[in-house]
Motif scaffolding. Structure first.
Motif, PDB file in Angstrom:
ATOM      1  N   GLN A 219      14.476   9.313  16.777  1.00  0.00           N
ATOM      2  CA  GLN A 219      14.552   8.398  15.640  1.00  0.00           C
ATOM      3  C   GLN A 219      16.013   8.240  15.244  1.00  0.00           C
ATOM      4  OE1 GLN A 219      11.583   8.635  12.546  1.00  0.00           O
ATOM      5  NE2 GLN A 219      13.149   8.382  10.962  1.00  0.00           N
ATOM      6  N   ARG A 224      12.379   4.223  16.417  1.00  0.00           N
ATOM      7  CA  ARG A 224      11.927   5.340  17.245  1.00  0.00           C
ATOM      8  C   ARG A 224      11.866   4.909  18.702  1.00  0.00           C
ATOM      9  NH1 ARG A 224       7.405   9.401  14.708  1.00  0.00           N
ATOM     10  NH2 ARG A 224       8.498   9.910  12.764  1.00  0.00           N
ATOM     11  N   THR A 266      17.355  12.143  15.057  1.00  0.00           N
ATOM     12  CA  THR A 266      16.306  13.146  14.878  1.00  0.00           C
ATOM     13  C   THR A 266      15.364  13.102  16.068  1.00  0.00           C
ATOM     14  OG1 THR A 266      16.419  12.975  12.462  1.00  0.00           O
ATOM     15  CG2 THR A 266      14.422  13.935  13.402  1.00  0.00           C
ATOM     16  N   ILE A 268      11.973  14.308  17.856  1.00  0.00           N
ATOM     17  CA  ILE A 268      10.646  14.691  17.375  1.00  0.00           C
ATOM     18  C   ILE A 268       9.805  15.159  18.554  1.00  0.00           C
ATOM     19  CG2 ILE A 268       8.582  13.938  16.146  1.00  0.00           C
ATOM     20  CD1 ILE A 268      10.414  11.644  15.011  1.00  0.00           C
ATOM     21  N   ASP A 281      10.494  17.986  13.601  1.00  0.00           N
ATOM     22  CA  ASP A 281      11.683  17.146  13.625  1.00  0.00           C
ATOM     23  C   ASP A 281      12.908  18.024  13.834  1.00  0.00           C
ATOM     24  OD1 ASP A 281       9.913  15.173  13.047  1.00  0.00           O
ATOM     25  OD2 ASP A 281      10.648  14.747  11.026  1.00  0.00           O
TER      26      ASP A 281
END
Length: 436
Positions: A219, A224, A266, A268, A281
């Motif tokens: 992200q 994303r 970030t 994930i 995360d």
């Protein structure tokens, strides 16, 4: 003599027993977190309702609770809400590290999103209720999320989702079983450019051959991007960065390519074993320390009446924010250094590798009173625990009197020579006029 020796033997024996006891306590202290019987674990309860506009609203209520490890039928150890975690193939305690004081535990309700299905293990029911227990290390060593399955009494059937939560009273004992755990030992990552960090992600399920889907997404700036996906049901994978063969053993860690500016964001990691979905995360940031240099050495000797441009360069830093200051103080230090105000700055220069550079400079026109002062350039940046300082000592000297006399003498001789040739020129001009 015999009495004295007997006393010494007793003293040595006692000392040995105490030492062994201390060693045992030390070992138990180190490993006690894996054998912990209970943990304070706040229960973040939810009260969900539909408002007048037809929207779902959730109020969070923080309630005192504990996580207790034991067997079915155990009595609660504390007069609070107790989540009794009974034995299964998944034991969250084996992943814990550090002391109990460094663990922060929180339990929440978990909604399956309307999916009604029986967990594939003996004793599971269609009306099972789910909770998540998240344990964080306060110094960032790990984050562990465990899914707890609770089978309510027959009278509680149907109370299984966020609009019809199972009622939990202040001193209730909820017997649960750990069904799945998802953890990371890299809750956040900070690295430099061109590094290849490994983002840790691990999971475990309480039964063999689970129908698991593993995904990694990035992200960044609100978007994303899927980096990797794998389904054990189809055996197909997309993307790269994860060793597919390792997933069967619960290892879903992601290996990054050499980091660059676009690597920030970030990451994930998600693991789905229907009806459960667990994710972590992992924010990744880049950081490079500045290289600081001056355009003069550790000592600057300058003659009175001359000036010198002083430059402090901070190079190769990231991210952009950096602070450069010049100050001076008497040699040996001073509690109140004088910060210079006549400092000019270049613009931030962007390099091909994504790092930046900045220069701070000023023109030094010293007097004799400035001699003996130490001038320092101080550079602060988020990558530094303490600022970098580069200094030089100033020595101001008066002009050499001998050289002054030599210069005056040379000037007089030069004037005499010029005057001589000028007079010779005028004399020739006058002689020429007389001939005509």
């Amino acid at each position: 003599m015999i009495v004295l020796r007997t006393r010494l033997d007793i003293m040595f024996w006692t000392f040995g027993v105490l030492t062994l006891a201390l060693l045992c306590l030390g070992v138990n202290g180190t490993n006690s977190v894996h054998d912990v019987q209970w943990l304070p674990c706040q229960f973040v309860d939810e009260k969900v309702h539909i408002n007048e506009e037809g929207h779902t609203e959730t109020n969070y209520i923080h309630r005192e609770a504990v996580l207790q490890f034991g067997n079915v039928g155990d009595s609660p150890l504390h007069p609070t809400i107790t989540f009794l975690v009974t034995g299964s193939k998944v034991d969250m305690r084996r992943y814990l590290e550090g002391d109990e004081d460094t663990l922060h535990c929180e339990t929440r309700r978990y909604s399956t999103g309307g999916i009604v299905m029986r967990w594939p293990i003996t004793g599971a029911q269609d009306h099972d209720v789910w909770f998540t227990c998240t344990i964080r290390h306060t110094k960032g060593l790990f984050v562990i999320t465990t899914f707890l399955r609770h089978t309510p009494t027959a009278s509680a059937q149907g109370q299984m989702d966020y609009l019809q939560w199972l009622t939990v009273n202040d001193r209730d004992l909820l017997t649960t079983s750990a069904a799945m755990v998802v953890l990371t030992r890299t809750p956040s990552v900070e690295v430099g450019f061109l590094k290849e960090p490994n983002l840790h992600c691990q999971f475990a399920v309480d039964h063999k051959l689970p129908n698991a889907t593993v995904e990694w997404r990035l992200q960044r700036h609100g978007e994303r991007t899927k980096l990797f996906s794998y389904s054990s049901r189809t055996g197909k994978s997309e993307g790269s960065g994860v060793a597919v063969k390792a997933i069967a053993a619960g290892n879903a860690s992601f290996k990054l390519q050499p980091t660059r500016k676009l690597s920030e964001g970030t990451y994930i990691c998600s693991v789905m074993v229907p009806p459960l979905y667990g994710s972590h995360d992992i924010p990744l940031s880049l950081s490079e320390q500045p290289r600081v240099s001056l355009n003069v050495g550790s000592t600057l000797s300058i003659t009175l009446g001359t000036d010198q441009k002083l430059i402090c360069d901070a190079e190769g830093y990231y991210p952009l924010d950096v602070n450069i200051e010049w100050y001076r103080e008497p040699f040996g230090g001073s509690p109140t250094p004088l910060f210079l105000k006549n400092v000019l700055y270049s613009s931030h220069r962007l390099h091909k590798d994504g790092t930046y550079s900045l220069s701070a400079f000023f023109l030094l026109q010293p007097s004799m009173e400035d001699s003996g002062y130490k001038y320092t350039c101080r550079v602060s940046h988020k990558s530094l625990l303490t600022p970098i300082r580069k200094s030089f000592s100033l020595i101001v000297t008066e002009p050499d009197s001998t050289m002054w006399y030599i210069k005056v003498f040379v000037f007089i001789i030069l004037m005499v020579v010029i005057l001589y040739y000028a007079l010779q020129y005028l004399a020739r001009q006058n002689a020429a006029k007389k001939r005509f």
